[in-house]
Motif scaffolding. Structure first.
Motif, PDB file in Angstrom:
ATOM      1  N   ASP A 115      34.694  41.436  35.997  1.00 21.55           N
ATOM      2  CA  ASP A 115      34.663  41.015  37.402  1.00 21.55           C
ATOM      3  C   ASP A 115      35.996  41.316  38.082  1.00 21.55           C
ATOM      4  OD1 ASP A 115      32.141  40.125  36.941  1.00 21.55           O
ATOM      5  OD2 ASP A 115      32.683  37.998  36.748  1.00 21.55           O
ATOM      6  N   LYS A 116      37.089  41.022  37.364  1.00 22.17           N
ATOM      7  CA  LYS A 116      38.412  41.258  37.959  1.00 22.17           C
ATOM      8  C   LYS A 116      38.700  42.753  38.106  1.00 22.17           C
ATOM      9  CE  LYS A 116      40.284  37.091  35.889  1.00 22.17           C
ATOM     10  NZ  LYS A 116      40.989  36.642  34.704  1.00 22.17           N
ATOM     11  N   GLY A 134      36.532  44.989  38.746  1.00 21.63           N
ATOM     12  CA  GLY A 134      35.638  45.583  39.735  1.00 21.63           C
ATOM     13  C   GLY A 134      34.911  46.800  39.181  1.00 21.63           C
TER      14      GLY A 134
END
Ligand code: NAD
Length: 474
Positions: free
Chosen positions: A19-20, A22
Motif C-alpha cells: 500500500d505504501k 503504491g
C-alpha cells in the motif's frame, strides 16, 4: 485480543508495504499469492503396519529459478504455515541478492518418535514423491534443512535424487545443507546462527541505530535471552558468547528454561540437551520446569533472540517484552499485531527475512560449488599463500636492512595463509549480511513511509521482485 496466524501476519506485513509503495494492484496480487502448493499423502510400512504421512512443497514465486526453501519436520506443519514460509523465502532471497525464487516444504511428523532407519525410509519416500514431479531438482527446486531436519536428511534426499537421475551430472545440486563429505560446503551447518551474529555486528556498527534502540557500545557484555537451542539458536548463542563477549542469561527450551545471570556455558548446555533430550537436570544455573517457559521472553535483557517457532511474540505478551532489541532468528516469531505494539514501545526488531538469511546465503554458495564441481579456493589458495609470503619476506628484508626489527613468525604465518573454503564462505556471508543491512537501513532512514527495519526490508525486496517480473514483461 486474537492472535493472527503466521500466514495472516506475513500477508498483513506484505500488504501494508505494498500500500505504501503504491504498487500496481494486479502486480501486487501476483507477488502476494503462492504460485502452487503440492500436497502429498503417502504410505510407508513400518512396525508391521502402514502409516500414512502428509507432506507439502509450496512454491511462492518463480521470478527466479531454481526456487529455494527448507523442509521442516514437525507435527504442526500445515499448508498455511508452508505457504507463509515460502513467501518469506521469496523476500529473503530478494533482499540478500540470492538469485532464487521462494519455496518451502514440510512433513507432518514428530521426528523424535521414529528410529533413524525409519526416518530414512520415510524421508526417501517423501523425496521420491517430490522428485518424480520435479519438486526437487537442481535447476528448478532446491530444498535445504529447516526445523526438525539437518544434513543427515539432506544426504538421504540427495542420494534418492541421484538414484532416480543416474546420468544427471549436476545431481548433487538438487539439495543443499548436505554433509561436507557428501558434496556439502564448509560452514553451512553454522550458517544461519553465524548470519545472526554478523547481522548483530552490523547493527552495532551504526551508532544511530544502536542509540535508537536505547543501547550503547557493542556486543561485549550485552545480556541475551535465546529461545530454542537447536541449530540456529545454538550457533548464534555460541558465537555471541564465545567471540563477542555477550552474556546468554537464559535459554528457553521446550521442556524448561535455564537461567544464569553470570552467563550460560552454551557448549555445555547444548551437550546436555543432545545427551538427555532436554534442559531438565542441567547441573548449572537455575533450571525451571516447562510450566509457562515462554514467560521468560518477557525477562529483562538487552537482546532477545527467538530461534524456535513462529508466533511466540504476539498480542498477549508484546506489551511485556523488556528487551530493547529483538533479532528474529526464527521465521515469523512476531505476529503483525505484536510488531506494531513493539514498534510503538520503541523496541527495535531486526526482521526474520534478513536476520536468518545466513542459511540460504550459504546454501547458494553450496549450490554454486556443486554446479562448478570444485571446492572454493582450490585453484587460488597456494598461489595466494606464495605471493603473501613473498611480500612479507621482502618487507622484513627491507626493515632489517634499515636496522628495524623484522616481522614476527606468527604474523608471517597468519598473513601469508591462503583462504580456505571456510574463510571464503564466512567472508561471502559477512559481505552479504552487511550489504543487505545497509540496503534496508538506507530505506528506513531516508523514507518516512518505512519507519522500521521490517517495512524497509519488505519494501526493498518487493521492489526487487516487481522489477524481476517487469523485466520478464509481466
Ligand atoms: P531445530 O529443530 O534445530 O531447533 C529448534 C529448537 O527449538 C529445538 O531445540 C526445539 O527443542 C526448540 N523449540 C521448539 N519449540 C519450542 C518452544 N515452543 N519453546 C522453546 N523451544 C522450542 O530448528 P532450527 O533449524 O534451529 O530452526 C529454528 C527456526 O529457525 C525455525 O523458525 C526455522 O524456520 C528458522 N530457520 C532455520 C534455518 C536453518 O538453516 N536451520 C534457516 C533459516 C531459518
Amino acid at each position: 485480543m486474537t492472535n493472527q496466524s503466521f500466514r495472516d501476519s506475513t500477508q498483513a506485513m506484505f500488504q501494508s508495504t505494498v500500500d505504501k509503495l503504491g504498487l500496481d494492484p494486479g502486480l501486487a496480487e501476483k507477488i502476494r499469492v503462492a504460485n502452487s502448493t503440492y500436497t502429498v499423502r503417502f504410505g510407508v510400512k513400518l512396525r508391521g503396519q502402514i502409516h500414512t504421512f502428509t507432506g507439502y512443497r509450496s512454491v511462492h514465486s518463480e521470478h527466479r529459478e531454481p526456487v529455494k526453501g527448507g523442509i521442516r519436520y514437525a507435527l504442526s506443519v500445515n499448508q498455511d504455515e508452508v505457504e507463509a514460509l515460502a513467501t518469506l523465502m521469496t523476500f529473503k532471497c530478494a533482499l540478500t541478492d540470492v538469485p532464487f525464487g521462494g519455496a518451502k516444504g514440510g512433513l507432518c511428523i514428530d521426528p523424535t518418535q521414529w528410529s533413524v532407519d525409519e526416518l530414512e525410509h520415510i524421508t526417501r519416500r517423501f523425496a521420491y514423491e517430490l522428485i518424480k514431479r520435479d519438486l526437487i531438482h537442481p535447476s528448478q527446486n532446491v530444498p535445504a534443512p529447516d526445523m526438525g531436519t539437518g544434513e543427515r536428511e539432506m544426504a538421504w534426499i540427495a542420494d534418492q535424487y541421484a538414484r532416480m537421475h543416474t546420468t544427471d551430472i549436476n545431481a548433487a545440486a538438487c539439495v543443499t545443507g548436505k554433509p561436507v563429505g557428501q558434496n556439502g560446503i564448509q560452514g553451512r551447518t553454522e550458517a544461519t546462527g553465524r548470519g545472526v551474529q554478523y547481522a548483530l555486528r552490523e547493527f552495532f556498527r551504526h551508532p544511530e541505530d544502536v542509540s535508537g534502540a536505547g543501547l550503547s557500545g557493542n556486543l561485549e557484555g550485552k545480556t541475551v535471552i535465546v529461545q530454542g537451542l537447536g541449530n540456529v539458536g545454538y550457533h548464534a548463542a555460541k558465537f555471541l558468547s564465545e567471540e563477542d563477549g555477550s552474556k546468554i542469561i537464559a535459554v528457553i527450551e521446550r521442556d524448561g528454561t535455564v537461567v544464569d545471570r553470570h552467563g550460560i556455558n552454551i557448549e555445555a548446555l547444548h551437550r546436555h540437551i543432545r545427551n538427555t533430550g532436554g534442559v531438565a537436570g542441567y547441573p548449572s544455573g537455575l533450571v525451571l520446569s516447562a510450566k509457562g517457559p515462554a514467560r521468560f521472553l518477557e525477562e529483562e535483557c538487552h537482546i532477545l533472540i527467538p530461534a524456535a517457532v513462529e508466533g511466540v511474540i504476539n498480542e498477549t505478551n508484546a506489551a511485556n517484552i523488556k528487551a530493547k532489541l529483538v533479532i528474529e532468528a526464527a521465521n515469523g516469531p512476531t505476529t503483525a499485531g505484536a510488531n506494531e505494539i513493539l514498534k510503538n514501545r520503541g523496541v527495535t526488531i531486526i526482521p526474520d527475512l534478513y536476520a536468518n538469511a545466513g542459511g540460504v546465503i550459504v546454501s547458494y554458495f553450496e549450490w554454486v560449488k556443486n554446479l562448478s564441481h570444485m571446492r572454493f579456493g582450490r585453484m587460488q589458495r597456494r598461489l595466494e599463500e606464495t605471493r603473501n609470503g613473498m611480500l612479507v619476506d621482502e618487507i622484513g628484508r627491507v626493515l632489517s636492512s634499515n636496522g628495524l626489527s623484522g616481522i614476527s613468525a606468527e604474523f608471517r604465518k597468519d598473513f601469508a595463509r591462503g583462504a580456505s573454503e571456510l574463510d571464503l564462505v564466512r567472508s561471502g556471508l559477512d559481505d552479504t549480511m552487511r550489504e543487505a543491512y545497509q540496503g534496508m537501513r538506507a530505506i528506513w532512514r531516508a523514507d518516512d513511509r518505512f519507519d522500521d527495519l521490517r517495512s524497509a526490508a519488505y519494501a526493498l525486496s518487493i521492489q526487487k521482485v516487481a522489477a524481476a517480473y517487469a523485466a520478464k514483461g509481466l
